[in-house]
Structures are given as structure tokens and as C-alpha cells.
Enzyme design. Structure first.
Site, PDB file in Angstrom:
ATOM      1  N   HIS A 144      -2.047   6.647 -12.989  1.00  0.00           N
ATOM      2  CA  HIS A 144      -2.930   6.394 -11.843  1.00  0.00           C
ATOM      3  C   HIS A 144      -2.355   7.047 -10.585  1.00  0.00           C
ATOM      4  O   HIS A 144      -1.192   7.412 -10.543  1.00  0.00           O
ATOM      5  CB  HIS A 144      -3.086   4.887 -11.592  1.00  0.00           C
ATOM      6  CG  HIS A 144      -4.004   4.217 -12.556  1.00  0.00           C
ATOM      7  ND1 HIS A 144      -3.587   3.781 -13.791  1.00  0.00           N
ATOM      8  CD2 HIS A 144      -5.325   3.930 -12.481  1.00  0.00           C
ATOM      9  CE1 HIS A 144      -4.610   3.239 -14.432  1.00  0.00           C
ATOM     10  NE2 HIS A 144      -5.681   3.314 -13.667  1.00  0.00           N
ATOM     11  N   LYS A 148      -1.543   3.064  -6.187  1.00  0.00           N
ATOM     12  CA  LYS A 148      -1.742   1.863  -7.016  1.00  0.00           C
ATOM     13  C   LYS A 148      -0.524   0.948  -6.931  1.00  0.00           C
ATOM     14  O   LYS A 148       0.614   1.405  -7.038  1.00  0.00           O
ATOM     15  CB  LYS A 148      -2.016   2.269  -8.475  1.00  0.00           C
ATOM     16  CG  LYS A 148      -2.377   1.073  -9.338  1.00  0.00           C
ATOM     17  CD  LYS A 148      -3.113   1.471 -10.586  1.00  0.00           C
ATOM     18  CE  LYS A 148      -3.405   0.286 -11.476  1.00  0.00           C
ATOM     19  NZ  LYS A 148      -4.331  -0.674 -10.845  1.00  0.00           N
TER      20      LYS A 148
HETATM   21  P1  NAD Z   1      -8.238  -0.574  -1.510  1.00  0.00           P
HETATM   22  O1  NAD Z   1      -6.884  -0.979  -1.029  1.00  0.00           O
HETATM   23  O2  NAD Z   1      -8.779   0.757  -1.110  1.00  0.00           O
HETATM   24  O3  NAD Z   1      -9.322  -1.683  -1.055  1.00  0.00           O
HETATM   25  C1  NAD Z   1      -9.095  -3.057  -1.083  1.00  0.00           C
HETATM   26  C2  NAD Z   1      -9.773  -3.649   0.138  1.00  0.00           C
HETATM   27  O4  NAD Z   1      -9.737  -5.070   0.044  1.00  0.00           O
HETATM   28  C3  NAD Z   1      -9.074  -3.254   1.448  1.00  0.00           C
HETATM   29  O5  NAD Z   1     -10.014  -2.778   2.399  1.00  0.00           O
HETATM   30  C4  NAD Z   1      -8.403  -4.565   1.886  1.00  0.00           C
HETATM   31  O6  NAD Z   1      -8.279  -4.656   3.296  1.00  0.00           O
HETATM   32  C5  NAD Z   1      -9.384  -5.584   1.331  1.00  0.00           C
HETATM   33  N1  NAD Z   1      -8.846  -6.926   1.171  1.00  0.00           N
HETATM   34  C6  NAD Z   1      -7.653  -7.310   0.655  1.00  0.00           C
HETATM   35  N2  NAD Z   1      -7.540  -8.655   0.666  1.00  0.00           N
HETATM   36  C7  NAD Z   1      -8.686  -9.122   1.205  1.00  0.00           C
HETATM   37  C8  NAD Z   1      -9.176 -10.426   1.467  1.00  0.00           C
HETATM   38  N3  NAD Z   1      -8.449 -11.523   1.221  1.00  0.00           N
HETATM   39  N4  NAD Z   1     -10.416 -10.548   1.995  1.00  0.00           N
HETATM   40  C9  NAD Z   1     -11.173  -9.462   2.252  1.00  0.00           C
HETATM   41  N5  NAD Z   1     -10.758  -8.196   2.034  1.00  0.00           N
HETATM   42  C10 NAD Z   1      -9.532  -8.035   1.522  1.00  0.00           C
HETATM   43  O7  NAD Z   1      -8.184  -0.719  -3.092  1.00  0.00           O
HETATM   44  P2  NAD Z   1      -9.253  -0.228  -4.185  1.00  0.00           P
HETATM   45  O8  NAD Z   1      -8.817   1.081  -4.759  1.00  0.00           O
HETATM   46  O9  NAD Z   1     -10.645  -0.362  -3.652  1.00  0.00           O
HETATM   47  O10 NAD Z   1      -8.989  -1.320  -5.329  1.00  0.00           O
HETATM   48  C11 NAD Z   1      -9.098  -2.709  -5.067  1.00  0.00           C
HETATM   49  C12 NAD Z   1      -8.769  -3.484  -6.341  1.00  0.00           C
HETATM   50  O11 NAD Z   1      -9.717  -3.167  -7.368  1.00  0.00           O
HETATM   51  C13 NAD Z   1      -7.395  -3.179  -6.947  1.00  0.00           C
HETATM   52  O12 NAD Z   1      -6.882  -4.366  -7.514  1.00  0.00           O
HETATM   53  C14 NAD Z   1      -7.716  -2.153  -8.033  1.00  0.00           C
HETATM   54  O13 NAD Z   1      -6.735  -2.102  -9.050  1.00  0.00           O
HETATM   55  C15 NAD Z   1      -9.021  -2.712  -8.535  1.00  0.00           C
HETATM   56  N6  NAD Z   1      -9.891  -1.758  -9.230  1.00  0.00           N
HETATM   57  C16 NAD Z   1     -10.553  -2.236 -10.314  1.00  0.00           C
HETATM   58  C17 NAD Z   1     -11.472  -1.430 -10.978  1.00  0.00           C
HETATM   59  C18 NAD Z   1     -12.276  -2.013 -12.110  1.00  0.00           C
HETATM   60  O14 NAD Z   1     -13.110  -1.297 -12.711  1.00  0.00           O
HETATM   61  N7  NAD Z   1     -12.111  -3.306 -12.411  1.00  0.00           N
HETATM   62  C19 NAD Z   1     -11.677  -0.108 -10.548  1.00  0.00           C
HETATM   63  C20 NAD Z   1     -10.975   0.356  -9.438  1.00  0.00           C
HETATM   64  C21 NAD Z   1     -10.086  -0.479  -8.761  1.00  0.00           C
END
Ligand code: NAD
Length: 256
Positions: A144, A148
């Protein structure tokens, strides 16, 4: 849907894509929440907290951070709002809170919302059931992007669970993750994990079954995060009219 779809983590990489994909699917966006220091996408209503977002929405799509899982599980269950949770890196206590929420509302939890990965998970379980653990070593390799924060990836763990299920064993008892130093010979029946981090790789996973005479590899490569966003919005629309419960993307895709 009467109220519409809310997004937790709306200012993040996934959150911004979800805003576009909700619109592309013809869904109604109620708004979102994020941390105070994060800029909201243009034209989006921001709510003060998860309880306010849940009260205003039929379903909340969440891609945030594992530290939010327990409090958000309680808030969504209390509001009776459906929850599509994609956040990875959840600890056992977080998973328990997610399962508890599934007793009072509809919860779709998937470490990976891409249809292709879910097909791979189904195949992994069948392959593991067919290939004896004392002859075929199972190894899961993932790569990744450099941002990450958790390893192995949620998808890699789910692949491991699929292999463990096919073999009728408990993953926690056979996991061999992050080998380093004098590790000794490979344990028979172990499920190995290795994680690479670098560049902007969206997500690559390979499950390898290695025997003394052949290798069988199952590889999934995601080129665009949109694959996850499209699948998650599909899951959000699917929640309408469903009974409370803990569901997976397999349920959404009708593969179970
Ligand atoms: P990112 O850091 O770009 O976005 C996360 C967002 O959540 C940020 O804007 C952060 O400020 C916000 N955030 C954190 N805690 C919060 C809270 N308590 N309340 C409100 N907002 C909050 O990360 P990303 O790449 O968008 O990924 C986010 C998560 O999703 C990670 O855990 C990633 O591994 C996961 N993910 C899962 C999949 C899937 O298909 N299940 C796909 C991609 C990413």
C-alpha cells in the site's frame, strides 16, 4: 430513502470520493463530519458530531480512524441509523462494539468494498479447504501507499480469515506476521503475512499457496480508490429496508 446518506470522514481521501459517488448513484447526501481542522468539500453541510449526523441520515458511510469505532458504534445504534463501515485497523474491542451495534441497527462492515476483492475472499476459502495445510504453505503479501497507518492491511487480515475458515482453524493461533531476525523454520499450518509500504499504491494483495512442487497465486490489484467508494455507496443503498444485523460486502453482492 427518506433522509439520505451521511459521510463520516468526509474531508478524507475516501470521504471526498464518496461525495462524488453518492451523487453519481443518484443518492441524496445529508452532509458529513470530520475533524475541526479538516476542510470540508465545497457545498457540503457539516454536522457538529456523529449523533447529529446519524439523526439527520438513514445511513452513514464511515471511513475514518479506528479510534472512532466504539463511540460511533454507540451513537449509530442509539439513533437506529444504518452504518457502512470501511475503517480498518480495528482492535478486538472495536470489532465487539461494531457487532453490538449490529444488534440494533443495520451494519455493513468490510475491510474492502471492491467487488473483486470479495470474490477473491470467496475463492481463498475454497482453495484453502482443497489444499492440505501440511503440504501447501499459505502466505499473504500486500503493498500500500506510504500514508497507510496499519499493517497488515484489513484486506490481508480478511484473506487470512478466509484461509483459516477454509482450513477450520482460528487465525489468531496460526498467524505468522512480520518475520524478522532468527525466526526458526516455518511452522506447519502457519498463515504468513508480509507488508510493503511505498509510493501511492492503492492496494495490492497476493495470496500464495506454496507446496514443494507447485505455487498457486491469487492476486488482486486496485488501481483506483473509486472501486471502494462505488462499492460502499452500493452497500449504503442496499441497507434500505434490511433488518438489523452485522452484514458484509458478500451479503451486498448476493454471494452468501
Ligand atoms: P484519510 O486519512 O484520507 O481520511 C480519514 C478522514 O477521517 C480524515 O479526514 C480524518 O480527519 C477523518 N476522521 C478521523 N477521525 C474522525 C472522527 N472521529 N470523526 C470524524 N472524522 C474523522 O484516510 P482514507 O484513505 O480516506 O482512509 C480512511 C480509512 O478507510 C482507513 O482506515 C483506511 O484503511 C480505510 N479504507 C478502507 C477501504 C475499504 O474498502 N474498506 C478502502 C480505502 C480505505
Amino acid at each position: 430513502m427518506q433522509k439520505g446518506i451521511g459521510i463520516a470522514g468526509i474531508g478524507g481521501r475516501m470521504g471526498r470520493l464518496l461525495v462524488e459517488e453518492v451523487a453519481a448513484a443518484g443518492g441524496k447526501l445529508t452532509g458529513g463530519i470530520d475533524r475541526p481542522d479538516v476542510a470540508a468539500p465545497a457545498g457540503v453541510t457539516m454536522f457538529p458530531d456523529i449523533a447529529a449526523l446519524a439523526a439527520a441520515s438513514d445511513v452513514v458511510l464511515e471511513f475514518t480512524h479506528a479510534s472512532s469505532a466504539i463511540s460511533h458504534a454507540r451513537a449509530l445504534a442509539a439513533a437506529g441509523c444504518a452504518w457502512v463501515l470501511g475503517t480498518t485497523g480495528l482492535a478486538a474491542a472495536d470489532e465487539a462494539a461494531v457487532a453490538e451495534a449490529g444488534k440494533s441497527t443495520v451494519v455493513v462492515h468490510a475491510a474492502n468494498f471492491s467487488p473483486g476483492v470479495n470474490l477473491v475472499l470467496a475463492l481463498a476459502e475454497r482453495m484453502a479447504a482443497a489444499l492440505p495445510a501440511d503440504q501447501y504453505d499459505a502466505e499473504i503479501l500486500e503493498m500500500h501507499h506510504r500514508q497507510k497507518v496499519d499493517a497488515p492491511s484489513g484486506t490481508a487480515v480478511f484473506m487470512g480469515r478466509a484461509v483459516a475458515k477454509g482450513r477450520g482453524v482460528n487465525l489468531d493461533e496460526v498467524t505468522d506476521s512480520g518475520r524478522d531476525g532468527h525466526t526458526g523454520a516455518r511452522r506447519t499450518g502457519a498463515i504468513g503475512f508480509a507488508a510493503m509500504r511505498g509510493g501511492q499504491v492503492v492496494g495490492e494483495h497476493t495470496l500464495l499457496f506454496a507446496s514443494g512442487t507447485e505455487h498457486i497465486a491469487l492476486t488482486h490489484r486496485a488501481f483506483d480508490r473509486r472501486a471502494f467508494a462505488t462499492g460502499a455507496v452500493r452497500a449504503a443503498l442496499w441497507t434500505e429496508g434490511k433488518k438489523p444485523g452485522l452484514y458484509s460486502m458478500m451479503d451486498v453482492l448476493g454471494m452468501r
